[in-house]
Design a protein around this motif. Structure first.
Motif, short mmCIF file in Angstrom:
data_model
loop_
_atom_site.label_atom_id
_atom_site.label_comp_id
_atom_site.label_asym_id
_atom_site.label_seq_id
_atom_site.Cartn_x
_atom_site.Cartn_y
_atom_site.Cartn_z
N ALA A 63 10.37 3.27 0.34
CA ALA A 63 9.24 3.98 -0.27
C ALA A 63 8.27 4.48 0.79
O ALA A 63 7.74 5.60 0.69
CB ALA A 63 8.53 3.07 -1.26
N ALA A 64 8.01 3.68 1.81
CA ALA A 64 7.09 4.08 2.86
C ALA A 64 7.61 5.27 3.64
O ALA A 64 6.82 5.99 4.28
CB ALA A 64 6.83 2.91 3.81
N PRO A 69 7.20 5.83 -3.91
CA PRO A 69 6.25 6.12 -2.84
C PRO A 69 4.91 6.54 -3.43
O PRO A 69 4.85 7.09 -4.53
CB PRO A 69 6.91 7.27 -2.08
N LYS A 70 3.84 6.28 -2.70
CA LYS A 70 2.51 6.62 -3.20
C LYS A 70 2.26 8.13 -3.17
O LYS A 70 1.41 8.62 -3.91
CB LYS A 70 1.44 5.90 -2.36
N GLU A 71 3.01 8.86 -2.35
CA GLU A 71 2.81 10.29 -2.21
C GLU A 71 4.15 11.03 -2.34
O GLU A 71 5.20 10.46 -2.08
CB GLU A 71 2.16 10.63 -0.86
N LYS A 91 0.81 -1.21 0.00
CA LYS A 91 0.00 0.00 0.00
C LYS A 91 0.85 1.27 0.00
O LYS A 91 0.34 2.36 -0.26
CB LYS A 91 -0.96 0.01 1.18
N HIS A 92 2.14 1.12 0.30
CA HIS A 92 3.01 2.29 0.41
C HIS A 92 3.82 2.56 -0.87
O HIS A 92 4.55 3.54 -0.92
CB HIS A 92 3.97 2.14 1.58
N TYR A 93 3.72 1.68 -1.85
CA TYR A 93 4.55 1.87 -3.03
C TYR A 93 3.85 1.41 -4.30
O TYR A 93 2.91 0.61 -4.27
CB TYR A 93 5.88 1.14 -2.88
#
Length: 296
Positions: A94-95, A60-62, A37-39
């Motif tokens: 990434a997180a 990273p997602k953000e 969920k974090h990448y």
């Protein structure tokens, strides 16, 4: 931060991961307990023609536009390893707001020194070219590794030759990160490593310590005090002292609660309470980038 005793489940995972880190298992059990969920994953990217010249990118997602880029090399005595076993490293980086690149490279007996350094530099050259598409303004670039992979990272950061072969300068690196790396190991005593470095004719300039100079980039060097495989005093602390004497910015930390393998496992989500390894990597990269560490 005190050592946290792992649960039975964590202990089983730890034992399996320790085997994976020394090349005894083709799988990384931690990959089954981390979340994606974090990448966002960009997998199986070729930076050369050989089957082992591939890498995976964890975005990273953000906040991608402000994310430092960290190229990671795993250990294994330059004899094995598989980037898929290190998804937990990509996830952790990434997180914590970094773009992580996890690299495979050719190993013994297919190749010997210095071919794995040439692969490591080729991977950086691929990243340097491709990251223009990832960010409007490319952010600082770092190389990082654990054990033999820390050696690879050190040599790219300290020795001009390898990036120069790719028509690049070490100046593209904002810093480097080494976890339990071997930086001064002549004469070689490990029988697994001797043929990799042409023992007894190991060249003196194969050692990272040989290349430490005032022009070296900033470094974060972490080690486990009880390390029985790579002596932290001879390697991490000696290199840090040499770099500091040359006026280079170096951050160091040693951990009584960890060992040669668990210093890397402490980056993984199930074990991040052991010691703040991932937090130190995050703080170092964002500090060198001159940006604020993103909040969790």
């Amino acid at each position: 931060m005190p050592f946290i005793v792992p649960s039975v489940k964590q202990s089983l995972i730890l034992a399996a991961m320790a085997l994976a880190l020394v090349g005894c298992s083709p799988l990384a059990p931690l990959n089954f307990v981390i979340s994606d969920k974090h990448y966002t994953l960009l997998a199986d990217q070729a930076y050369g023609d050989n089957q082992r010249q591939k890498l995976d990118v964890y975005f990273p997602k953000e906040n991608i536009q402000s994310a430092p880029v960290v190229v990671f090399y795993y250990g294994g005595s330059w004899r094995g390893g598989e980037r898929g076993n290190y998804a937990f490293v990509g996830e952790a980086l990434a997180a914590h707001g970094m773009i992580a690149v996890v690299v495979d490279y050719r190993v013994y007996p297919e190749v010997t020194y210095p071919a794995f350094l040439q692969d490591s530099a080729s991977a950086v050259a691929w990243v340097e070219k491709e990251r223009q598409q990832w960010q409007d303004q490319p952010q600082p670039l770092f190389v990082m590794g654990h054990s033999a992979g820390a050696y690879n990272a050190a040599m790219l950061a300290l020795d001009d030759r390898w990036l120069a072969e790719q028509n690049l300068s070490r100046d593209i690196l904002s810093g480097w990160i080494g976890l339990s790396g071997p930086y001064d190991f002549i004469p070689i005593v490990n029988p697994q490593v001797k043929p990799v470095f042409h023992h007894p004719d190991t060249p003196e300039d194969s050692q990272p310590l040989f290349h430490a100079s005032a022009s070296s980039p900033p470094a974060l060097l972490l080690a486990a005090t009880p390390d029985k495989l790579v002596d932290p005093k001879r390697n991490t602390l000696q290199l840090a002292e040499k770099l500091r004497d040359d006026g280079v910015s170096v951050e160091t930390d040693t951990f009584e609660s960890l060992n040669h393998y668990t210093i890397l496992l402490a980056m993984a989500r199930p074990f991040q309470g052991w010691e703040p390894i991932i937090q130190q990597v995050q703080a170092f990269t964002f500090d060198q980038a001159g940006t604020t560490v993103p909040s969790d």
